[in-house]
Design an enzyme around this catalytic site. Structure first.
Site, mmCIF file in Angstrom:
data_model
loop_
_atom_site.group_PDB
_atom_site.id
_atom_site.type_symbol
_atom_site.label_atom_id
_atom_site.label_comp_id
_atom_site.label_asym_id
_atom_site.label_seq_id
_atom_site.Cartn_x
_atom_site.Cartn_y
_atom_site.Cartn_z
ATOM 1 N N PHE A 205 -7.536 12.660 2.943
ATOM 2 C CA PHE A 205 -6.183 11.740 3.370
ATOM 3 C C PHE A 205 -5.218 11.551 2.432
ATOM 4 O O PHE A 205 -4.285 11.016 2.625
ATOM 5 C CB PHE A 205 -7.001 10.393 3.680
ATOM 6 C CG PHE A 205 -7.702 10.518 4.966
ATOM 7 C CD1 PHE A 205 -7.496 11.160 6.163
ATOM 8 C CD2 PHE A 205 -9.294 9.969 4.656
ATOM 9 C CE1 PHE A 205 -8.442 11.426 7.175
ATOM 10 C CE2 PHE A 205 -10.143 10.255 5.747
ATOM 11 C CZ PHE A 205 -9.682 10.886 7.043
ATOM 12 N N GLU B 251 -1.791 5.126 3.106
ATOM 13 C CA GLU B 251 -2.247 6.395 2.053
ATOM 14 C C GLU B 251 -0.554 6.735 1.646
ATOM 15 O O GLU B 251 -0.347 6.972 0.623
ATOM 16 C CB GLU B 251 -2.860 7.568 2.534
ATOM 17 C CG GLU B 251 -4.271 7.385 2.914
ATOM 18 C CD GLU B 251 -4.547 6.630 4.201
ATOM 19 O OE1 GLU B 251 -3.734 6.272 4.834
ATOM 20 O OE2 GLU B 251 -5.711 6.217 4.494
#
Lengths: 614, 614
Positions: free
Chosen positions: A373, A347
């Site tokens: 996230f 991410e």
């Protein structure tokens, strides 16, 4: 300072005076380089690992743009991307993620130079960092080179770069073993990292390298001449490129027009007509699916849109049906003209690579993960905002409404976090028209990134939503001139508020109106009159959003939210547990109306004593 | 579910009924395991890379606790730490950071098993993850092993673990090549990751492995017998350990008492008397230095306190003078009994490793970085809160007051982010006594983590601060029974507010009182009467904090903050640019008093219509 000095020497609009104002208020030479402030700075760096990952993004953009536009005889897009990084960057997880991605993608035009000087802020890297960096990059699939005497061996550096250019199917890392602060009395120590040298040290360094120790901020004319000669070569190459591009326009008219348009950052005319619109009678759909429908509808019209996901493609719904993966052709599962990125479970690097892709100028990147996230990527998301990149975060599973995955995956603090981040649009659409509006604003805001918070669960189409209303960031979903209370809500809770209006009327004889605020940042920018028409004076307002109430006091007198972690279970049960039901809302609305009935004048929370600095 | 099922078989308090309530509201078997909810769950995982990094933290804690307490004949602390991780974890930067740290630290008792099944949510890992994982771990300094047929080769797995145990100076990773969903019709595909198998598939799997396909939630007695036999062996080993520990108490009385105390998580009696206190006449000191003084004062009394920094030791002031580094002895720069961690530039892994260290039960970890870069660690900081770990984040350079480093390093959104996070104490002390109070609360709150936001710039000692007042999270710094306005502030702005009181009186004939709110979460927990004595009814309140105003509406009618990025420059110039001066505060206070003069009744913002769910 090295970047600023080089920009000055090469003739960018960075003057000696600007250099003198290094790290001074309102200068164009802040403590760390910012692309928005300083001519010639390509990406905003400083926070460690970001620049390295930006470089991977720039190299992705180069490979993609080349694959789309280069034609026989027209190697329009053939630049190398160079990046310098140190031990600090090498330690950061974000750089590991980006390096692994670059190796997988076989980005042959990426050349990273690792300044191996054994020193970080804590001193000798021996205290924390004893791994074999080149071996690690080999494991990622990089071509690795080592110049052992980076202090003196300029030929070696040049030869290494030449060798790097020969390898077409791998990025190259050149480990350059150097001495930090080379020439200073403090060379080889952390003392030269951030502190200015002392006067006597500056003197001896200048003498050592043949400069007059009495002079400061002076560049010998022959140095200017040398750099300006190189700058002129660059300018001539640009002229040649412009001619080549003009010729390209004769042979490849449509592609020429497309590339020229992309460089203005304008979208193709009429693209917005492709945005899906919905009637109240249309089926209830999860906003992650509504987002997929937008991508499906617009991807052909906006060829610079590159979608992707951090390994949650099927959950984020980020892939249009006939998408081709951006992949090295040798893997047989896509090619570099592909417009779907497989970022892997990375991410933070995804966000920083998207910043680089956006900075390249020919791409609008959209990348998916769960909203929870996006926090893994916070360091890079912040730089999307600070560096004014048009990056779109497709953040699905936006609340306890994701259900079974439970508290580890259910955002509570996330929207408050990103609403507090300047120059970021946080969208939480309530239905199909609001989702289209979110994309409209995300795509047309050339220097503001967006986070689109999208549901896993289905949402009914609202009676009165339109794209035109929603692009104001807030609007009245249900009006009632005699209302006792305004319910202010977003996303999946708007429809529950509309139910609560009936409960309030039927059981409590209280009349309520409902405002939807899909994006408070855009709403904030509306004229005051408009804003007061949505959340008016004289009527108490209560916010309803199924996560932290922090910040909702700005738009309401009372707040109904969730200032604790969520629960694992089927989503309707979880909503019931926390009373996010028509009854739960009505109960609190009754208390709110009662509590404020004696306050005179009852001002809208939008009426403020003074204006904020922005 | 595998963890829950094993806990059930081994006799932990997880019943068949609990298993049936998997992912149901209020069950002890949520979608991802939470240490606070379920007996036998040691760390809260699910978000990828966290569990791996927790394991490194547990192994650090084991090595340290062993070095402190083990004596000849008393190998009290000799456990191995086992961890399973998959491709998703291997892709996450946090796991890369933790793996590099574990290799550097030569954690011989750490055994990580890499479930190499080639599948992530997006399908074949070929689409995003083609690096050589074992080679990468070799580069980090790990011992690497490969079991090629993880589906069948149980002897191979056992042999690999035995071999791992032989290597004492390196952590071991065992790559276990497996088939995901082995036995299912969907084996080898992503279809078995999160979805239940279909009825016919369940049937054939059960038949394949010799179970009755008609029965569900049934454990054959011989399986229980086997597991209970192992559990009994474990219980017997615990008895033996208890005896050994008792004997240890006879020979090593002080150490025995220390370890026994640590396991209760109580601090040594009277430790708080060591906390520094300050008089108004004491010198102005930066709160990062005040924090250093606390560590210097208490570290001998609290031996379980392990400090450290993500490569900013000299800036975070996290190291007491005679500290010994936690290092593998072979490097010659410390040993495993050392209490100072060199985390390297690895903020995210630092946080997750501290979660593991705290979970071990014998350590209170405190780790430093700049406040802005606590955001890099957001994923793990969230789990400090969710899993109730007593972890202390020493977050220096807490605002635009850091000056020259500029906007890339100046927090704006950070405090709003972490104030919105449940079960997190965010402290922003205004002086020495408040800094001591912050440590008092951080150390005595056994199941709540803390972020201590500390200045780079000097802060004067307040006239009326005491530890006793500050541990309430908020208190009156300057009272005035005839005040027209309450200035509510934190940290470095409290002293400027006190100056503004004089400006208001002298130039505007307005009387002001000042409240300091070093920790809003702790203040929220005080009795309502007390809170209303700090921010009373009938007096308008204005907050002053030099970052995002988001959330301050809860404690004030108007807010003075910074809802934009900062600026690079000497800190006083930066404060002036944004008007964080006595005059800038006074100007807004005047507007606030004027704006609210007609409102009746003027309630404290703490007076609410209903109570939040917590």
């Amino acid at each position: 300072m090295l970047q600023y000095a080089l920009l000055h020497l090469f003739g960018y609009a960075v003057s000696i005076d600007d250099l003198k104002h290094f790290r001074q208020v309102d200068s164009i030479t802040p403590g760390h380089p910012e692309s928005h402030d300083t001519p010639g700075i390509e990406v905003t760096t400083g926070p460690l690992g970001q620049g390295f990952s930006n470089a991977v993004g720039l190299a992705i953009a180069q490979a993609h743009t080349a694959a789309v536009f280069n034609k026989p005889g027209f190697d329009l897009i053939d630049n190398y991307t160079y990046c310098f990084f140190g031990d600090g960057c090498a330690m950061e997880g974000i750089a590991s993620e980006a390096a692994s991605t670059a190796g997988h993608l076989q980005l042959g035009n990426l050349i990273a130079i690792y300044d191996d000087n054994h020193i970080s802020i804590d001193g000798d890297t021996k205290c924390a960092f004893t791994e074999d960096v080149l071996k690690r990059f080999e494991a990622y699939g990089w071509h690795t080179l080592h110049v052992k005497d980076g202090d003196h061996d300029l030929e070696g550096i040049e030869a290494a770069i030449a060798e790097a250019k020969k390898v077409k199917d791998k990025p190259t890392v050149i480990k350059l073993t150097t001495t930090i602060g080379f020439g200073s009395k403090l060379q080889g120590t952390g003392g030269v990292h951030g502190n200015p040298l002392k006067a006597d040290d500056i003197k001896q360094v200048k003498e050592k390298f043949g400069f007059d120790p009495e002079k400061t901020f002076v560049v010998p004319q022959e140095v200017y001449d040398l750099y300006h000669k190189h700058a002129a070569e660059g300018a001539a190459a640009e002229q040649e490129w412009n001619k080549l591009f003009e010729k390209y326009g004769q042979e490849h008219k449509a592609l020429h027009a497309d590339l020229a348009r992309r460089l203005t950052r304008d979208l193709p005319e009429g693209w917005q007509n492709k945005l899906p619109t919905y009637k109240p009678t249309d089926a209830a759909i999860a906003s992650r699916k509504l987002s997929e429908s937008v991508l499906e509808a617009i991807h052909e019209t906006i060829p610079e849109l590159i979608s992707g996901s951090a390994d949650l493609t099927g959950s984020n719904n980020t892939r249009w049906k006939n998408a081709v993966d951006f992949q090295p052709p040798s893997l047989g599962i896509g090619d570099y003209s592909g417009r779907y990125m497989r970022y892997g479970v990375r991410e933070h690097a995804m966000a920083a690579m998207m910043n680089g892709m956006s900075a390249y100028g020919t791409i609008i990147p959209a990348g998916g993960t769960f909203l929870n996230f996006v926090s893994y990527a916070a360091g890079a998301v912040r730089l999307s905002s600070l560096s004014h990149q048009r990056v779109i975060y497709v953040a699905t599973h936006d609340s306890i409404g994701l259900g079974e995955d439970g508290p580890t995956h259910q955002p509570i603090e996330t929207l408050a976090h990103f609403r507090a981040l300047p120059n970021m649009m946080v969208w939480r659409p309530a239905d199909g028209n609001e989702t289209s509006a979110a994309y409209y604003m995300a795509l047309t805001s050339k220097s503001t990134p967006s986070i689109l918070a999208l549901t896993r669960q289905n949402l009914p189409q609202l009676d009165s939503s339109t794209i035109e209303k929603a692009i104001k960031g807030g609007y009245v979903v249900l009006e009632d001139p005699e209302a006792n209370i305004t319910l202010v809500s977003t996303g999946s809770e708007v429809a529950i508020c509309l139910e609560a209006v009936k409960t309030l009327k039927d059981r409590h004889n209280i009349r309520a109106r409902v405002a939807s605020l899909p994006c408070v940042e855009v709403f904030d920018a509306q004229p005051k009159d408009y804003k007061l028409s949505v959340i008016p004076d004289g009527i108490v307002a209560m916010s309803v959003e199924v996560m932290s109430t922090l910040g909702w006091e700005k738009y309401s007198h009372e707040q109904f939210g969730l200032n604790r972690f969520g629960a694992s279970g089927p989503y309707k049960k979880v909503y019931e547990k926390f009373e996010f039901t028509p009854e739960g809302i009505a109960k609190r609305a009754v208390a709110t109306v009662d509590f404020y009935k004696d306050v005179k004048p009852l001002r809208s929370p939008l009426n403020r004593a003074f204006t904020q600095l922005i």
